[in-house]
Design a protein around this motif. Structure first.
Motif, PDB file in Angstrom:
ATOM      1  N   ARG A 174      56.844   9.308  46.334  1.00  0.00           N
ATOM      2  CA  ARG A 174      55.472   9.250  45.641  1.00  0.00           C
ATOM      3  C   ARG A 174      54.466   8.069  46.327  1.00  0.00           C
ATOM      4  O   ARG A 174      53.283   8.276  46.267  1.00  0.00           O
ATOM      5  CB  ARG A 174      55.251   9.202  44.337  1.00  0.00           C
ATOM      6  N   THR A 175      55.191   7.214  47.054  1.00  0.00           N
ATOM      7  CA  THR A 175      54.451   6.199  47.536  1.00  0.00           C
ATOM      8  C   THR A 175      53.386   6.487  48.915  1.00  0.00           C
ATOM      9  O   THR A 175      53.809   7.309  49.923  1.00  0.00           O
ATOM     10  CB  THR A 175      55.253   4.931  48.080  1.00  0.00           C
ATOM     11  N   MET A 176      52.025   5.751  48.737  1.00  0.00           N
ATOM     12  CA  MET A 176      51.232   6.014  49.724  1.00  0.00           C
ATOM     13  C   MET A 176      51.240   4.514  50.370  1.00  0.00           C
ATOM     14  O   MET A 176      51.295   3.625  49.929  1.00  0.00           O
ATOM     15  CB  MET A 176      49.977   5.932  49.243  1.00  0.00           C
ATOM     16  N   VAL A 177      51.624   4.588  51.898  1.00  0.00           N
ATOM     17  CA  VAL A 177      51.595   3.650  52.649  1.00  0.00           C
ATOM     18  C   VAL A 177      50.653   3.429  53.815  1.00  0.00           C
ATOM     19  O   VAL A 177      50.448   4.578  54.439  1.00  0.00           O
ATOM     20  CB  VAL A 177      53.157   3.329  53.330  1.00  0.00           C
ATOM     21  N   VAL A 178      49.799   2.405  53.803  1.00  0.00           N
ATOM     22  CA  VAL A 178      48.980   2.256  54.887  1.00  0.00           C
ATOM     23  C   VAL A 178      49.125   0.941  55.311  1.00  0.00           C
ATOM     24  O   VAL A 178      49.356  -0.297  54.896  1.00  0.00           O
ATOM     25  CB  VAL A 178      47.504   2.419  54.478  1.00  0.00           C
ATOM     26  N   VAL A 179      48.880   0.694  56.683  1.00  0.00           N
ATOM     27  CA  VAL A 179      49.260  -0.570  57.523  1.00  0.00           C
ATOM     28  C   VAL A 179      47.899  -0.718  58.117  1.00  0.00           C
ATOM     29  O   VAL A 179      47.248   0.051  58.851  1.00  0.00           O
ATOM     30  CB  VAL A 179      50.342  -0.250  58.744  1.00  0.00           C
ATOM     31  N   VAL A 180      47.077  -1.845  57.887  1.00  0.00           N
ATOM     32  CA  VAL A 180      45.883  -2.099  58.087  1.00  0.00           C
ATOM     33  C   VAL A 180      45.601  -3.233  59.217  1.00  0.00           C
ATOM     34  O   VAL A 180      46.411  -4.050  58.963  1.00  0.00           O
ATOM     35  CB  VAL A 180      44.834  -2.348  57.035  1.00  0.00           C
ATOM     36  N   GLY A 181      44.538  -3.379  59.749  1.00  0.00           N
ATOM     37  CA  GLY A 181      44.168  -4.286  60.632  1.00  0.00           C
ATOM     38  C   GLY A 181      45.231  -4.580  62.008  1.00  0.00           C
ATOM     39  O   GLY A 181      45.915  -3.877  62.148  1.00  0.00           O
ATOM     40  N   GLN A 182      44.902  -5.602  62.595  1.00  0.00           N
ATOM     41  CA  GLN A 182      45.826  -5.808  63.873  1.00  0.00           C
ATOM     42  C   GLN A 182      46.946  -6.584  63.730  1.00  0.00           C
ATOM     43  O   GLN A 182      47.026  -7.567  62.856  1.00  0.00           O
ATOM     44  CB  GLN A 182      44.806  -6.684  64.639  1.00  0.00           C
ATOM     45  N   ILE A 183      48.078  -6.058  64.138  1.00  0.00           N
ATOM     46  CA  ILE A 183      49.254  -6.700  64.094  1.00  0.00           C
ATOM     47  C   ILE A 183      49.792  -6.582  65.441  1.00  0.00           C
ATOM     48  O   ILE A 183      50.178  -5.669  66.191  1.00  0.00           O
ATOM     49  CB  ILE A 183      50.249  -5.684  63.114  1.00  0.00           C
ATOM     50  N   GLY A 184      50.119  -8.037  66.026  1.00  0.00           N
ATOM     51  CA  GLY A 184      50.361  -8.146  67.394  1.00  0.00           C
ATOM     52  C   GLY A 184      49.140  -8.073  68.288  1.00  0.00           C
ATOM     53  O   GLY A 184      48.146  -8.442  67.949  1.00  0.00           O
ATOM     54  N   ARG A 185      49.419  -8.051  69.557  1.00  0.00           N
ATOM     55  CA  ARG A 185      48.365  -8.136  70.591  1.00  0.00           C
ATOM     56  C   ARG A 185      47.254  -6.640  70.255  1.00  0.00           C
ATOM     57  O   ARG A 185      47.662  -5.743  69.542  1.00  0.00           O
ATOM     58  CB  ARG A 185      48.809  -7.798  71.934  1.00  0.00           C
ATOM     59  N   PRO A 186      46.116  -6.751  70.677  1.00  0.00           N
ATOM     60  CA  PRO A 186      45.289  -6.065  70.453  1.00  0.00           C
ATOM     61  C   PRO A 186      45.401  -4.557  70.641  1.00  0.00           C
ATOM     62  O   PRO A 186      44.929  -3.627  69.772  1.00  0.00           O
ATOM     63  CB  PRO A 186      43.957  -6.365  71.208  1.00  0.00           C
ATOM     64  N   THR A 187      46.210  -4.227  71.564  1.00  0.00           N
ATOM     65  CA  THR A 187      46.525  -2.865  71.903  1.00  0.00           C
ATOM     66  C   THR A 187      47.990  -2.411  71.178  1.00  0.00           C
ATOM     67  O   THR A 187      48.211  -1.145  71.535  1.00  0.00           O
ATOM     68  CB  THR A 187      46.809  -2.761  73.456  1.00  0.00           C
ATOM     69  N   ALA A 188      48.458  -3.270  70.341  1.00  0.00           N
ATOM     70  CA  ALA A 188      49.975  -3.076  70.028  1.00  0.00           C
ATOM     71  C   ALA A 188      49.969  -2.534  68.585  1.00  0.00           C
ATOM     72  O   ALA A 188      49.033  -2.721  67.730  1.00  0.00           O
ATOM     73  CB  ALA A 188      50.715  -4.184  70.090  1.00  0.00           C
ATOM     74  N   GLY A 189      51.196  -1.737  68.233  1.00  0.00           N
ATOM     75  CA  GLY A 189      51.259  -1.422  66.831  1.00  0.00           C
ATOM     76  C   GLY A 189      50.465  -0.517  66.093  1.00  0.00           C
ATOM     77  O   GLY A 189      50.203  -0.404  64.947  1.00  0.00           O
TER      78      GLY A 189
END
Length: 400
Positions: free
Chosen positions: A215-230
């Motif tokens: 049931r979990t809603m997962v969101v990864v936000v913002g920059q993680i690593g170099r600007p073009t990555a992840g």
């Protein structure tokens, strides 16, 4: 409104998609209310927050700030890239800044070797996931500093013969008769140790939250690593670790990467006000994305459906590699901790593919190995560290 725009058609445009009183905004708000009781897991570049639902307060793990040894291990793993960068600087301008940079690197390298010790890793850095390996890590770091210093001394004495990529590969990076352990293996080991520490703590934290992953809603936000990555789940190491922590029970279609979405600063002194205030924004973001997906399925039933794929296949690589002339587009599958062709291929991929996190060469593999070994770091084989023939601590001369 611009002179070239039609007021009537612009009004029609805004009826659905723009403004707080549009049909789209009303649908997103309704979808968020429908998911108000579902757990929401939000990951930023430094923290992870779990909103249990029903207005209950969030719980936060500051996983990046609590990552002991990350910068120290990164300092060692970056040595290979630093030497390769000196080669490039020399090629651009033999009389330029490369020499001053090399001398600065050599000075800091010698200071670091002198500061390195088993006690440093055991008593000061004291990463939980490194327990039982502190002496091995100190020995690896001592050796890495020694062989890098040796190469730098040669570089400064005879740059024309040392500052080229072929010599660097043959005499420093790759396996060869003059090296007890190649630096490629050291890079894999340091990346793996960082990934294993992150994954160990995230898995343990998630296990302690009793999360209903279905049931979990997962969101990864913002920059993680170099600007073009992840920016996709296949290239985002934290997303891969969350999938592993769920034991692959989190449906992949419930995980969204939103690099432009707002995040929150690491809470200070237990103040969760900013984290709490962001919950309705991120719930609506997730729910609004989800409801559009569901609209597509409903509107175009009878046509081929989109699938995000198999998270296990993507997490551990979709294919194996065996030849140097192969071309790959995703991380290849690691067959064992001794699969050095694949491990080094992954080092190349994360450098060449701007979507990848540079430290993500083996993060997914480390997370999966932890899951397979009950989240016990000491029972996991660290490629490039365990079972490698490192000379005894302090026994390697840095003299050319």
């Amino acid at each position: 409104m611009s002179d070239h725009e039609s007021p009537e058609l612009i009004d029609l445009f805004t009826a659905y998609t723009a403004g707080p009183d549009s049909i789209g905004a009303h649908l997103r708000a309704a979808a968020a209310r429908a998911h108000a009781r579902d757990p929401l897991l939000v990951v930023t570049g430094a923290d992870m927050a779990l909103y249990p639902g029903d207005g209950r307060p969030p719980t936060v793990l500051a996983y990046r700030l609590s990552n002991r040894g990350f910068k120290e291990l990164a300092a060692v793993s970056h040595l290979g890239t630093a030497l390769a960068s000196l080669v490039e600087l020399y090629g651009h301008d033999p009389g330029g800044v490369w020499r001053a940079d090399a001398e600065k690197l050599l000075h800091r390298l010698r200071r670091s070797r002198a500061a390195n010790s088993t006690a440093l890793w055991r008593d000061r850095i004291a990463a939980v996931s490194h327990r039982g390996r502190e002496e091995a890590i100190a020995t690896m770091v001592d050796y890495a500093c020694a062989v890098t210093e040796r190469y730098l001394v040669r570089v400064l004495a005879e740059p024309s013969s040392c500052l080229n990529h072929r010599t660097l590969r043959e005499e420093y990076l790759e396996d060869g008769p003059d090296l007890a352990v190649s630096f490629n293996r050291i890079m894999v080991a340091t990346f793996f140790l960082v990934g294993m520490d992150n994954a160990h703590r995230l898995i343990a934290w998630c296990d302690g939250q009793d999360i209903d992953w279905a049931r979990t809603m997962v969101v990864v936000v913002g920059q993680i690593g170099r600007p073009t990555a992840g920016v996709t789940w296949r290239t985002n190491g934290v997303a891969g670790t969350v999938l592993a922590a769920s034991r692959h029970t989190l449906p992949l279609e419930r995980l969204y990467i939103a690099p432009h979405a707002p995040g929150f600063a690491t809470p200070v002194g237990g103040d969760l006000s900013e984290v709490t205030a962001l919950e309705p924004v991120l719930r609506q973001l997730w729910a609004g994305t989800r409801v559009t997906v569901e609209l597509g399925a409903a509107m175009f039933e009878g046509y081929p459906a989109f699938s995000p794929g198999d998270d296990r296949a993507g997490l551990l690589g979709e294919r194996t590699v065996t030849r140097a002339d192969e071309v790959i587009t995703e991380q290849p599958r690691i067959r064992s901790p001794k699969d050095w062709f694949t491990l080094v291929t992954r080092l190349r991929l994360v450098m060449e593919d701007p979507r990848q996190l540079l430290s993500g060469a083996v993060t997914d593999y480390a997370a999966q190995q932890l899951i397979e070994h009950g989240n016990n770091p000491l029972t996991v084989t660290v490629p490039g560290l365990d079972d490698e023939p490192y000379p005894a601590y302090g026994s390697v001369s840095a003299a050319a």
